[in-house]
Each structure stands twice: as structure tokens, then as C-alpha cells.
Design a protein around this motif. Structure first.
Motif, short mmCIF file in Angstrom:
data_model
loop_
_atom_site.label_atom_id
_atom_site.label_comp_id
_atom_site.label_asym_id
_atom_site.label_seq_id
_atom_site.Cartn_x
_atom_site.Cartn_y
_atom_site.Cartn_z
N MET A 1 0.84 -1.18 0.00
CA MET A 1 0.00 0.00 0.00
C MET A 1 0.88 1.24 0.00
O MET A 1 1.95 1.26 0.60
N LEU A 2 0.41 2.24 -0.68
CA LEU A 2 1.16 3.49 -0.74
C LEU A 2 1.12 4.19 0.61
O LEU A 2 0.10 4.18 1.29
N ALA A 3 2.23 4.80 0.97
CA ALA A 3 2.26 5.60 2.20
C ALA A 3 1.30 6.77 2.04
O ALA A 3 1.06 7.25 0.93
N LYS A 4 0.75 7.23 3.13
CA LYS A 4 -0.25 8.29 3.06
C LYS A 4 0.29 9.54 2.37
O LYS A 4 -0.42 10.20 1.63
N LYS A 5 1.56 9.85 2.58
CA LYS A 5 2.13 11.05 1.96
C LYS A 5 2.29 10.88 0.45
O LYS A 5 2.42 11.86 -0.27
N SER A 63 1.05 -0.88 -6.22
CA SER A 63 1.64 -0.05 -5.18
C SER A 63 3.08 -0.45 -4.89
O SER A 63 3.96 0.40 -4.69
N GLU A 64 3.34 -1.76 -4.86
CA GLU A 64 4.70 -2.25 -4.64
C GLU A 64 5.63 -1.77 -5.74
O GLU A 64 6.76 -1.34 -5.48
N VAL A 65 5.16 -1.83 -6.98
CA VAL A 65 5.99 -1.41 -8.11
C VAL A 65 6.27 0.09 -8.03
O VAL A 65 7.39 0.53 -8.25
N ILE A 66 5.25 0.86 -7.69
CA ILE A 66 5.41 2.31 -7.59
C ILE A 66 6.41 2.66 -6.50
O ILE A 66 7.26 3.53 -6.67
#
Length: 103
Positions: A1-5, A63-66
Motif C-alpha cells: 500500500m502506498l504511504a499516506k504522503k 503499489s509495490e511497483v510504484i
């Protein structure tokens, strides 16, 4: 999952306003170069994957790739066109990095 920021919140923003668009057989990437941190949003519709499990897996893999790419000064939206839930993580990573290199 992407960090909130690193999450791009589209609330009220029109995704049509992104300045540039790149397409492939599996993704549409809309992006805008900005100053500051890279932020991303991922969209997977029910037309693409009927089951929530599949939609969540697609978002998690993307999300992992990003997170693993070192993109800077970019806001982008990834729209998934085909169900890629059955693909392995490495195959999805290759497809997305190939698309991100075109920026």
C-alpha cells in the motif's frame, strides 16, 4: 500500500485535468509533472475485475511497483484496463516499468 504522503487524493479534482497521458494494452497512465513529492492513485473498476479480492491484489501489486521505482516530482493516476490479477508480480512489474520509462 502506498504511504499516506504518497497517495494522490482526487476528491473534487477532475482526472481529465492531468496534462499528459500514456496508454498500453493493460494501463492508462495520466500524469502531471509538479514540484514536490511523487503522489499516485490507482483505479480498478468492477468492469475490469468483478471480485474485490482481485481488485485489491491489483492495487497492492501496483503499489509495490510504484514504491520500488524512484520517480520524483510527479503526480499520476493509473487506470487498469484489463484484469491482471492472474499475472505474477514480476510480469506486472515489467509491464508497468516499461510504461513508466516512456514518461
Amino acid at each position: 500500500m502506498l504511504a499516506k504522503k504518497n497517495r494522490l487524493i482526487l476528491g473534487g479534482r477532475d482526472p481529465q485535468k492531468f496534462s499528459q497521458k500514456i496508454t498500453s494494452s493493460d494501463f492508462i497512465l495520466k500524469y502531471q509533472k509538479v514540484e514536490g513529492e511523487t503522489k499516485a492513485a490507482i483505479t480498478v473498476s468492477k468492469k475490469v475485475a468483478k471480485k474485490a479480492v482481485d481488485r485489491n491484489r491489483i492495487k497492492r501489486v501496483l503499489s509495490e511497483v510504484i514504491n520500488s521505482t524512484g520517480l520524483k516530482n510527479l503526480h499520476f493516476l493509473i487506470i487498469v484496463k484489463n484484469n491482471i490479477a492472474t499475472l505474477k508480480t514480476q510480469e506486472v512489474e515489467e509491464k508497468l516499468t516499461k510504461l513508466l520509462k516512456r514518461i
